[in-house]
Design an enzyme around this catalytic site. Sequence first.
Site, PDB file in Angstrom:
ATOM      1  N   TYR A 227       0.839  -1.206   0.000  1.00  0.00           N
ATOM      2  CA  TYR A 227       0.000   0.000   0.000  1.00  0.00           C
ATOM      3  C   TYR A 227       0.871   1.253   0.000  1.00  0.00           C
ATOM      4  O   TYR A 227       0.635   2.193  -0.766  1.00  0.00           O
ATOM      5  CB  TYR A 227      -0.911  -0.010   1.220  1.00  0.00           C
ATOM      6  CG  TYR A 227      -1.711   1.260   1.400  1.00  0.00           C
ATOM      7  CD1 TYR A 227      -2.841   1.502   0.623  1.00  0.00           C
ATOM      8  CD2 TYR A 227      -1.331   2.217   2.332  1.00  0.00           C
ATOM      9  CE1 TYR A 227      -3.576   2.674   0.776  1.00  0.00           C
ATOM     10  CE2 TYR A 227      -2.059   3.388   2.500  1.00  0.00           C
ATOM     11  CZ  TYR A 227      -3.178   3.612   1.718  1.00  0.00           C
ATOM     12  OH  TYR A 227      -3.891   4.777   1.877  1.00  0.00           O
ATOM     13  N   LYS A 231       1.041   4.248  -2.949  1.00  0.00           N
ATOM     14  CA  LYS A 231       0.778   5.668  -2.716  1.00  0.00           C
ATOM     15  C   LYS A 231       2.006   6.518  -3.037  1.00  0.00           C
ATOM     16  O   LYS A 231       1.878   7.669  -3.470  1.00  0.00           O
ATOM     17  CB  LYS A 231       0.328   5.886  -1.273  1.00  0.00           C
ATOM     18  CG  LYS A 231      -1.056   5.334  -0.974  1.00  0.00           C
ATOM     19  CD  LYS A 231      -2.130   6.016  -1.813  1.00  0.00           C
ATOM     20  CE  LYS A 231      -3.524   5.561  -1.476  1.00  0.00           C
ATOM     21  NZ  LYS A 231      -4.571   6.277  -2.225  1.00  0.00           N
ATOM     22  N   SER A 262     -13.225   6.126   8.308  1.00  0.00           N
ATOM     23  CA  SER A 262     -13.757   5.503   7.093  1.00  0.00           C
ATOM     24  C   SER A 262     -13.703   3.997   7.244  1.00  0.00           C
ATOM     25  O   SER A 262     -13.066   3.459   8.160  1.00  0.00           O
ATOM     26  CB  SER A 262     -12.940   5.922   5.860  1.00  0.00           C
ATOM     27  OG  SER A 262     -11.629   5.390   5.926  1.00  0.00           O
TER      28      SER A 262
END
Length: 353
Positions: A227, A231, A262
């Site tokens: 991840y 990014k 979230s």
Amino acid sequence: MDFLNKHSSCISKLFSCPSQWQLNAAPGWQAIAAWALIAAGGFFVISRALLFGRVLLSLFVLPGKSLRSFGPKGSWAVVTGASDGLGKEFALQLARAGYNIVLVSRTASKLDTLSDELTSKYPSVQTKVLAMDFARNQDSDYQKLKELIGDLDVAVLINNVGKSHDMPVPFALTSEEEMTDIVTINCMGTLRVTQLVVPGMMQRRRGLILTMGSFGGLLPTPLLATYSGSKAFLQQWSTSLGSELAPYGITVELVQAYLITSAMSKVRRTSALIPNPRAFVKSVLSKIGRNGGSPGYAYSSSPYWSHGLMAWFLTCVTGTMGKLVVGQNRSMHESIRKRALRKAEREKGKKST
């Protein structure tokens, strides 16, 4: 020989002069060196203070560009990952600003519900929806999107679709499916959608492209390596794209963000460092064109106030690539992983009883 004996003392004094001169002059050179160090230190402190002042002005005082500057009334905004969280909030706030909205995400039922909500709240706003799974990376899906937006004046693109790991995990233990999905969704999905939208913006010589970045791309993040790498890729790609499209009047920004409440972050409670989607999106849309806490990153922004201050501290004080910072990041995610594994064991035990 007699000459040498006779004048030996004079010769000795003559050859001793340079060293004596050096000894006499040493305090002067030391003073110059000290003043040079003081001047360099003062310059460093003043430059950092001015930079911090610029950050404060950007975060708290100066307004961003008006949303209406990117397209006239009746123009469209494309939002990916639109069904939940940040994507949903971007759609709501852009509709409030008068943009028609193209909603793109995986779950058709959620898109239809959001579409109804938008048209109910803002009757003058039109919506279009496309359900597609970015992880599948199917040409047919992108062809449908191309046809959907072909005749639209797309003024704004929100590259929000993204995926992280289910929990922090060492790279060696990352499943091939999770690794592939992260790279495909975060990188290829963003690139392919952008490539469909950019030609129209270039022709109209205006537009706004916001891509959701992460502190995971700013800081190397052990146990979220795939991840974090995805990014970091978006950071470099978006910065390069921003420079390419600037001559066409197109504003490109990568939005550097820390945690937000979230489903992806799995954080539910807000704090000074963790805003909800509404507060975060409001800060993004009100500070377009301002670097916030990212003055050293072209075509990038950390607009939410606490994220901006944290980004400035990490980039200008501690640095982002040092062993200490990376080690602390690893320790934090190792702790998160242990808690997540214990929680999974408890839930597994409850199901078995």
